[in-house]
Design a protein around this motif. Structure first.
Motif, short mmCIF file in Angstrom:
data_model
loop_
_atom_site.label_atom_id
_atom_site.label_comp_id
_atom_site.label_asym_id
_atom_site.label_seq_id
_atom_site.Cartn_x
_atom_site.Cartn_y
_atom_site.Cartn_z
N THR A 108 100.05 87.77 50.17
CA THR A 108 99.16 87.16 49.19
C THR A 108 98.88 85.70 49.48
OG1 THR A 108 101.04 86.71 47.74
CG2 THR A 108 99.86 88.77 47.37
N HIS A 109 99.88 84.95 49.89
CA HIS A 109 99.70 83.51 50.13
C HIS A 109 98.78 83.26 51.33
CE1 HIS A 109 103.90 83.24 48.13
NE2 HIS A 109 102.94 83.21 47.23
N PHE A 110 98.96 84.04 52.36
CA PHE A 110 98.08 83.93 53.53
C PHE A 110 96.65 84.29 53.13
CE2 PHE A 110 96.04 85.69 57.34
CZ PHE A 110 96.24 84.66 58.24
N GLY A 111 96.52 85.33 52.30
CA GLY A 111 95.19 85.76 51.84
C GLY A 111 94.48 84.70 51.03
N ALA A 112 95.22 84.04 50.13
CA ALA A 112 94.62 82.98 49.31
C ALA A 112 94.14 81.82 50.19
CB ALA A 112 95.64 82.49 48.28
N LYS A 113 94.94 81.47 51.20
CA LYS A 113 94.54 80.38 52.10
C LYS A 113 93.29 80.75 52.90
CE LYS A 113 99.21 78.49 52.67
NZ LYS A 113 100.36 78.30 53.60
N ARG A 114 93.19 82.01 53.30
CA ARG A 114 92.02 82.45 54.06
C ARG A 114 90.74 82.38 53.22
NH1 ARG A 114 91.21 82.81 59.35
NH2 ARG A 114 89.96 84.70 59.13
N VAL A 115 90.83 82.81 51.96
CA VAL A 115 89.66 82.76 51.09
C VAL A 115 89.22 81.32 50.87
CG1 VAL A 115 88.80 83.23 48.75
CG2 VAL A 115 90.16 84.96 49.94
N LYS A 116 90.18 80.44 50.68
CA LYS A 116 89.86 79.01 50.52
C LYS A 116 89.19 78.47 51.79
CE LYS A 116 91.90 74.60 49.10
NZ LYS A 116 93.15 73.92 48.68
N LYS A 117 89.67 78.93 52.94
CA LYS A 117 89.08 78.51 54.21
C LYS A 117 87.64 79.00 54.33
CE LYS A 117 89.97 78.61 59.20
NZ LYS A 117 90.88 79.07 60.28
N PHE A 118 87.38 80.24 53.86
CA PHE A 118 86.01 80.78 53.87
C PHE A 118 85.08 79.91 53.03
CE2 PHE A 118 87.56 85.45 54.52
CZ PHE A 118 87.89 85.14 55.82
N LEU A 119 85.56 79.54 51.84
CA LEU A 119 84.74 78.73 50.93
C LEU A 119 84.45 77.36 51.53
CD1 LEU A 119 86.44 79.61 47.52
CD2 LEU A 119 84.24 80.44 48.36
N MET A 120 85.45 76.77 52.15
CA MET A 120 85.26 75.45 52.78
C MET A 120 84.29 75.54 53.96
SD MET A 120 89.23 74.12 52.70
CE MET A 120 88.88 72.57 53.53
N ALA A 121 84.39 76.64 54.73
CA ALA A 121 83.50 76.84 55.88
C ALA A 121 82.06 77.00 55.41
CB ALA A 121 83.95 78.04 56.69
N ALA A 122 81.86 77.78 54.35
CA ALA A 122 80.51 78.00 53.83
C ALA A 122 79.92 76.70 53.29
CB ALA A 122 80.55 79.06 52.73
N ARG A 123 80.75 75.91 52.64
CA ARG A 123 80.26 74.62 52.10
C ARG A 123 79.86 73.68 53.23
NH1 ARG A 123 80.84 71.81 47.21
NH2 ARG A 123 80.97 69.54 47.41
N CYS A 124 80.63 73.69 54.32
CA CYS A 124 80.31 72.83 55.46
C CYS A 124 79.00 73.26 56.13
CB CYS A 124 81.45 72.87 56.48
SG CYS A 124 82.94 72.03 55.94
N ILE A 125 78.78 74.57 56.21
CA ILE A 125 77.59 75.09 56.88
C ILE A 125 76.34 74.91 56.03
CG2 ILE A 125 76.48 77.19 57.75
CD1 ILE A 125 79.29 78.17 58.54
#
Length: 363
Positions: A108-125
């Motif tokens: 679960t913790h790895f999954g939460a970090k990955r989703v946050k990474k997706f959101l940050m990547a989308a915001r950057c793009i």
């Protein structure tokens, strides 16, 4: 492969893994009483093809929701550990990185970090002014709906050893159960009379579907089954920001209409290829400004919160443990383990003074 699975060396190692945290369990003690003979007997049954899974012990749990659990006999747990030891590396190579349930170095913790990474990547793009949406889906009655024939077909695309396939088929198809734990030693070893058999509620033998919740092999079989969806979403639909935790999955995209189309594509794929149905009440397309609810957290691009329901359940359980400790029903060591568990979950979110407030609240 099968030679390794039924070898005495691997069965002994599997026995040691199976008894972790259960050494005082009656079934484990019964098996330990004549350990060498029981291991040799299990080795003989597997090697000769005479091994048949024992009935499961059936019971119900109510946290976090009511579930019907079917626990295998201890000797079958040993077989499950040995089987998984041999087949897991083959399937692990095929799994995508963003499938997190019941996998080493995931969770679960790895999954939460990955989703946050997706959101940050989308915001950057796309920038902060571009709306971003998440499609959140859940498979209805997942474990109960897994089709045996489809599952076995998927497994045999990878596993070609006939004896291993035969063992897997026995585990998938044998689902007798007993209502409560028997008290005699023979029963604890997996020797039951046919009159004690019932069918667990998570399995439909007539329809050839369903896996018992509580079985170690059910976890890897469930991952193998929905890996077909993972491959379809990544290779056919070409979705970049897709993630799954068991039967709970989501896709992040900038186009709401695109997500609606993807939702229907997934619905058709699940129905026609895996005989599964999306849960009608657990399908949603939302703007990520509300946060992405996943694996017990509400995730934003710049911070993470504990999901409300998860926090309430955590607080109730922790206060119950504190009360047990004050009444000397649990040891100091057990209380420390509870503290570590709660703090371990909280530290992966922006909880600020939540831990201090939780400790200071009156029991």
């Amino acid at each position: 492969m099968f030679t390794d699975i039924c070898s005495l060396e691997q069965l002994v190692r599997s026995y040691k893994r199976a008894r972790i945290g259960k050494r005082e369990n009656m079934s484990v003690c019964a098996f330990d009483f004549d350990l060498e003979s029981n291991i040799e007997r299990l080795h003989y049954l597997l090697k000769s093809g005479k091994y048949i899974p024992s009935p499961y012990t059936h019971f119900t749990v109510n946290e976090p929701k009511t579930r019907s659990i079917s626990a295998p006999a201890f000797r079958d747990r040993i077989v499950h550990h040995s089987l998984i030891k041999s087949i897991e590396p083959l399937f692990e190579k095929k799994f995508i990185i963003d499938s997190y349930a019941c996998r080493k170095k995931k969770g679960t913790h790895f999954g939460a970090k990955r989703v946050k990474k997706f959101l940050m990547a989308a915001r950057c793009i796309y920038g902060k002014d571009q709306p971003l949406y998440v499609l959140h889906c859940d498979v209805q009655r997942y474990y109960q709906s897994i089709n045996w024939d489809v599952l076995f077909s998927i497994i045999t695309n990878t596993i070609t050893c006939p004896q291993t396939c035969d063992l897997i088929k026995k585990i998938i198809e044998h689902h007798d159960s007993i209502e409560r734990k028997p008290q005699n030693t023979n029963a604890q070893l997996g020797l039951f009379s046919p009159s004690s058999h019932i069918t667990p509620s998570t399995v439909s033998v007539a329809q050839r579907k369903g896996l018992p919740i509580g079985n170690l092999t059910s976890q890897i079989f469930a991952n193998i089954y929905l890996n077909e969806l993972d491959q379809y979403v990544k290779k056919a639909l070409h979705e970049k920001w897709y993630t799954r935790y068991m039967d709970d999955f989501l896709i992040i995209h900038t186009d709401k209409e695109h997500l609606k189309k993807v939702r229907e594509d997934i619905r058709i794929f699940l129905r026609e290829n895996l005989k599964l149905t999306l849960h009608p009440k657990k399908i949603a397309i939302k703007n990520v400004t509300q946060g992405v609810t996943f694996v017990g957290y509400r995730i934003f691009y710049d911070h993470t919160l504990i999901k409300g329901e998860t926090l309430i359940r955590l607080q109730r359980k922790y206060r119950g443990r504190r009360k047990q400790f004050s009444q000397r029903k649990i040891t100091k060591s057990q209380m420390k383990m509870s503290n570590a568990s709660v703090r371990g979950h909280l530290k992966h979110a922006d909880t600020h003074n939540l831990w201090a407030n939780l400790c200071n609240k009156r029991i």
